[in-house]
Design a protein around this motif. Structure first.
Motif, PDB file in Angstrom:
ATOM      1  N   ALA A   1       0.835  -1.206   0.000  1.00  0.00           N
ATOM      2  CA  ALA A   1       0.000   0.000   0.000  1.00  0.00           C
ATOM      3  C   ALA A   1       0.872   1.259   0.000  1.00  0.00           C
ATOM      4  CB  ALA A   1      -0.939  -0.008   1.205  1.00  0.00           C
ATOM      5  N   CYS A   2       1.972   1.250   0.754  1.00  0.00           N
ATOM      6  CA  CYS A   2       2.883   2.404   0.745  1.00  0.00           C
ATOM      7  C   CYS A   2       3.503   2.592  -0.637  1.00  0.00           C
ATOM      8  CB  CYS A   2       3.972   2.217   1.805  1.00  0.00           C
ATOM      9  SG  CYS A   2       3.383   2.353   3.485  1.00  0.00           S
ATOM     10  N   HIS A   3       3.880   1.509  -1.266  1.00  0.00           N
ATOM     11  CA  HIS A   3       4.458   1.591  -2.615  1.00  0.00           C
ATOM     12  C   HIS A   3       3.436   2.154  -3.600  1.00  0.00           C
ATOM     13  CE1 HIS A   3       6.949   0.614  -6.037  1.00  0.00           C
ATOM     14  NE2 HIS A   3       5.920  -0.024  -6.576  1.00  0.00           N
TER      15      HIS A   3
ATOM     16  N   GLU B   1       3.414   5.749  -5.843  1.00  0.00           N
ATOM     17  CA  GLU B   1       3.165   5.763  -7.284  1.00  0.00           C
ATOM     18  C   GLU B   1       2.003   6.705  -7.625  1.00  0.00           C
ATOM     19  OE1 GLU B   1       4.702   4.236  -9.926  1.00  0.00           O
ATOM     20  OE2 GLU B   1       6.261   3.573  -8.551  1.00  0.00           O
ATOM     21  N   LEU B   2       0.925   6.632  -6.841  1.00  0.00           N
ATOM     22  CA  LEU B   2      -0.224   7.506  -7.082  1.00  0.00           C
ATOM     23  C   LEU B   2       0.137   8.978  -6.860  1.00  0.00           C
ATOM     24  CD1 LEU B   2      -3.143   5.437  -5.525  1.00  0.00           C
ATOM     25  CD2 LEU B   2      -2.661   5.843  -7.951  1.00  0.00           C
ATOM     26  N   GLN B   3       1.005   9.240  -5.889  1.00  0.00           N
ATOM     27  CA  GLN B   3       1.450  10.614  -5.653  1.00  0.00           C
ATOM     28  C   GLN B   3       2.238  11.131  -6.859  1.00  0.00           C
ATOM     29  OE1 GLN B   3       4.011  11.062  -2.260  1.00  0.00           O
ATOM     30  NE2 GLN B   3       3.566  13.238  -2.075  1.00  0.00           N
ATOM     31  N   GLN B   4       3.084  10.301  -7.438  1.00  0.00           N
ATOM     32  CA  GLN B   4       3.835  10.707  -8.626  1.00  0.00           C
ATOM     33  C   GLN B   4       2.912  10.935  -9.814  1.00  0.00           C
ATOM     34  OE1 GLN B   4       6.823   7.697  -9.172  1.00  0.00           O
ATOM     35  NE2 GLN B   4       8.059   8.412  -7.462  1.00  0.00           N
ATOM     36  N   VAL B   5       1.896  10.092  -9.970  1.00  0.00           N
ATOM     37  CA  VAL B   5       0.926  10.273 -11.059  1.00  0.00           C
ATOM     38  C   VAL B   5       0.171  11.579 -10.861  1.00  0.00           C
ATOM     39  CG1 VAL B   5      -1.230   9.369 -12.027  1.00  0.00           C
ATOM     40  CG2 VAL B   5       0.696   7.830 -11.615  1.00  0.00           C
TER      41      VAL B   5
END
Length: 120
Positions: free
Chosen positions: A78-80, A84-88
């Motif tokens: 979930a942290c990973h 990824e969602l933050q970068q998107v």
């Protein structure tokens, strides 16, 4: 030959790999022609499952080692995914904030830079 000697000493006669049901070590199973005995592997699998289901604390029977291990794996995943969602999200925000107009790409210090983008 040295590898086989090491295997015999480290694994073949090791107490960790001793089959309590048949009373045989790995070496004795190999010498008797039964290295892939089904009972041995079933017992090893049952021991692994029992280790997985062993409670962490005696007073919390539902809180097993397996639950803790699985929960930790899910938390790391979930942290990973959140990074990824933050970068998107950052990329989408950067594209949204680009000035509108005709598309203009410049070259600065050997890197291409989008200065404005057309939106049609």
């Amino acid at each position: 030959l040295a590898y086989l000697r090491e295997w015999r000493v480290l694994y073949g006669h090791s107490v960790n790999f001793y089959d309590h049901t048949s009373g045989a070590s790995l070496v004795s199973k190999v010498c008797q022609g039964r290295p892939f005995d089904r009972e041995y592997w079933n017992n090893a699998l049952i021991n692994e499952i029992n280790s997985y289901l062993r409670p962490v604390f005696a007073n919390l029977p539902g809180f097993t080692i397996g639950v803790v291990l699985c929960s930790m794996a899910l938390m790391i995943w979930a942290c990973h995914i959140s990074t990824e969602l933050q970068q998107v999200g950052s990329f989408a925000s950067a594209i949204y904030r680009l000035p509108r107009g005709t598309t203009h790409v410049s070259l600065k210090k050997g890197t291409r830079c989008i200065e404005s983008i057309s939106c049609r």
